[in-house]
Write a protein that holds these residues in place. Sequence first.
Motif, PDB file in Angstrom:
ATOM      1  N   TYR A   1      56.525  77.738  65.755  1.00 41.44           N
ATOM      2  CA  TYR A   1      56.938  76.585  65.180  1.00 41.44           C
ATOM      3  C   TYR A   1      56.224  75.373  65.766  1.00 41.44           C
TER       4      TYR A   1
ATOM      5  N   GLU B   1      60.082  88.912  67.374  1.00 43.39           N
ATOM      6  CA  GLU B   1      58.957  88.335  66.748  1.00 43.39           C
ATOM      7  C   GLU B   1      58.696  86.957  67.208  1.00 43.39           C
TER       8      GLU B   1
ATOM      9  N   ARG C   1      57.393  83.312  66.632  1.00 45.80           N
ATOM     10  CA  ARG C   1      57.229  82.288  65.580  1.00 45.80           C
ATOM     11  C   ARG C   1      56.505  81.135  66.220  1.00 45.80           C
TER      12      ARG C   1
END
Length: 295
Positions: free
Chosen positions: A256, A252, A254
């Motif tokens: 950030y 997955e 992400r």
Amino acid sequence: MTLVAALLLDALFGEPHALWDRWPHPAVLMGRAVAWTDRTLNDRTRLRGVVAVLILVTGAGLLGLFLAALPGPIAEVIVGAILLAQRSLADHVQAVARALRMSIPEGRHAVSMIVGRDTAAMDSPAIARAAIESGAENFSDGVVAPAFWFALGGLPGLLIYKVVNTADSMIGHRTPRHEQFGWAAARLDDLLNLAPARLSALLIWLTHPRSAWGPIIAEARLHRSPNAGWPEAAMARALDVALSGPRAYHGEMRDYPWVHPQGRRTIGPAEIAASVRVLWQAWAILLAVAVLLAL
């Protein structure tokens, strides 16, 4: 002077692999203790998690008091050196630089040994960022925090910190099994790392104090962790590179935020090697502080 001696012993000799091939490393023993509490106490409630942490902290503290009571400083110095990780940290990060110089697949394999994110699709800059971030974060919780609690609380303080840090790494996750049971371990680990993380950032910043301290504070507060962002933000500015940014965990992606987004993003083995030099420079400042405190 026990902290000074432990820092030097760790830096000179690192991990004696021949010894740990015969006997379990203290961190392994701590892991077994945490696993025992997980097996026997975990009913997925916070109350049982608090009990588990109290058992681990009490056991570590009593063991520390026993070892500290042994005649002479030898036990304290040896245990301190074993539980500090500067040499092994620098070696592991440097290994990623060597592997990446050979090929990207070898770099991916090397960095997979020190990070928890997905590495299969990483390009060279992503490998470098992961290695540099891991080095900065582990300088805080593997070197500065143990030294900090050793200085404040002797062997009991050091062992309590290490067992809490081990518990956080094993059960302090937001999974169905551990979200409640590991809550106490995760929160106590955050608390014990508050001061060391900021001290780590200061030590890294002092190696290249060309940038303002304010942006480091601002970017550290954007991090998902209350502590890990501090040494990471300081390292990004010491090297003038962009760190963090999007990455994948368990398939997955992400999104950030970038740390020091205006820094260089096309990085590789040279920047990893430069981060290792910064880690040693920051360690040298930490050693100097320890000497001054001892005197």
